[in-house]
Design an enzyme around this catalytic site. Structure first.
Site, PDB file in Angstrom:
ATOM      1  N   GLY A 130     -10.475  30.002 -97.910  1.00 44.00           N
ATOM      2  CA  GLY A 130     -11.130  30.427 -97.009  1.00 44.00           C
ATOM      3  C   GLY A 130     -10.905  29.626 -95.613  1.00 44.00           C
ATOM      4  N   GLY A 142     -12.856  28.936 -93.013  1.00 44.48           N
ATOM      5  CA  GLY A 142     -13.636  27.982 -92.792  1.00 44.48           C
ATOM      6  C   GLY A 142     -13.545  26.524 -93.615  1.00 44.48           C
ATOM      7  CB  THR A 144       0.621  29.313 -83.844  1.00 43.29           C
ATOM      8  OG1 THR A 144      -0.092  30.527 -84.440  1.00 43.29           O
ATOM      9  CG2 THR A 144      -0.124  28.453 -83.321  1.00 43.29           C
ATOM     10  N   GLY A 195       5.075  30.068 -85.831  1.00 40.67           N
ATOM     11  CA  GLY A 195       5.791  29.486 -87.185  1.00 40.67           C
ATOM     12  C   GLY A 195       6.766  28.359 -86.885  1.00 40.67           C
ATOM     13  CE  LYS A 255       9.684  33.117 -83.434  1.00 38.96           C
ATOM     14  NZ  LYS A 255       9.573  34.583 -82.779  1.00 38.96           N
ATOM     15  N   GLY A 256       7.661  27.196 -83.053  1.00 35.02           N
ATOM     16  CA  GLY A 256       6.606  26.305 -82.342  1.00 35.02           C
ATOM     17  C   GLY A 256       5.550  27.031 -81.733  1.00 35.02           C
ATOM     18  CG  ASP A 280      -6.861  28.064 -92.200  1.00 31.87           C
ATOM     19  OD1 ASP A 280      -7.128  28.822 -91.474  1.00 31.87           O
ATOM     20  OD2 ASP A 280      -6.815  28.598 -93.530  1.00 31.87           O
TER      21      ASP A 280
END
Length: 296
Positions: free
Chosen positions: A42, A44, A210, A212, A214-215, A238
């Site tokens: 999850g 959170g 974001t 991935g 590629k920064g 997360d």
């Protein structure tokens, strides 16, 4: 770390049911998988665990069911030194995420369950913990009206909040305007904004996208990702958001916080499971120094 930050994470707790296979089945097709595992998850809970491992004082506001999954989810958080006294018990099943992992990439189906019992009325009972926070971190696996209530209250008491707009969906303008930081990935950004380049200029030092491997892109430019061998990307976002929150609450500038968050996410994807691979503050510090970066 500049100072020990006090974070409140508001969001979902799920049990992740993860199946790893060589390919995704087509409609009507049955395939043999390679492995099945269960992990506490999850968004959170994941972000709370990641922030606690990175040295923050973390409270989680959320809901679980009165079932075995709920018991385990709370127990795991307690073991991770997350404050769980603001997690309620609902007359519904605990949330579940069904995750398929193929060649390190994942696709996820979430059944919210008790998470959708976290209502604006629930938030009214938690105003003290929000007000005492250095920063609040929230996602979209809970009702939108609850997110709106948090956004409005954070603005009222002048507590900054990070909006991680996942899973992707259109949002009321007030939630976006009231956020101190917004952290979509590329697909989420495309849903939120007609023109992401324009949005980056409209929300300087607020919108962080974001990408991935590629920064990260923000109004100040692109921050490169660290090299990593992707074993399981579940929870990478997360981890990034938690690390970003920890650093911003500690007093770091946005660019430095993004570099730190990139490093934390790179370490996380090298271990299966959302929470299992989340690094400690020392892990990230060592990793950044090995890559020629100053972690402070």
């Amino acid at each position: 770390m500049l100072k020990k930050p006090k974070l409140t994470v508001i969001g979902s707790l799920n049990m992740d049911l993860t199946a790893t296979a060589a390919k995704r089945p087509a409609a009507g097709e049955t395939i043999l998988g390679e492995r099945f595992e269960t992990f506490p998850g999850g968004k959170g809970a994941n972000q709370a665990v990641a922030a606690a491992r990175l040295g923050a004082d973390v409270s989680l506001i959320g809901m679980v069911g009165q079932d075995a999954f709920g018991d385990e989810l709370v127990h795991v958080l307690e073991q991770e030194n997350v404050r769980t006294n603001h997690i309620g018990r609902a007359a519904a099943s605990s949330g579940v995420a069904v995750i398929q992992v193929v060649e390190g990439d994942n696709s996820i189906t979430v059944i919210p369950g008790a998470n959708f019992q976290l209502t604006p009325a629930s938030i009214k009972e938690k105003k003290d913990v929000i007000e005492s926070s250095d920063i609040v971190l929230i996602q979209l696996e809970i009702p939108i009206e609850t997110v709106a209530a948090v956004a409005a209250y954070c603005q009222e008491v002048k507590v900054p909040y990070i909006l991680n707009p996942a899973p992707a969906q259109a949002l009321p303008e007030a939630i976006i305007q009231q956020a101190s930081y917004i952290t979509p990935n590329e697909s989420e950004a495309a849903i939120l904004f007609e023109d992401t380049n324009k949005a980056l200029q409209e929300f300087p030092d607020k919108l962080v996208i974001t990408k991935g491997e590629k920064g990260v892109v923000y109004s100040g430019g692109t921050i490169a990702a660290y090299p990593a061998e992707a074993i399981d990307t579940t929870g990478a976002g997360d981890t990034f958001n938690a690390a970003l929150a920890v650093r911003l609450a500690s007093g770091s500038q946005l660019a430095d916080a993004c570099r730190y968050a990139n490093a934390a996410a790179a370490l996380q994807i090298e271990t299966p499971g959302a929470q299992a691979g989340m690094p400690t503050e020392q892990d990230v510090t060592t990793f950044m120094r090995q890559n020629g970066e100053n972690p402070l």
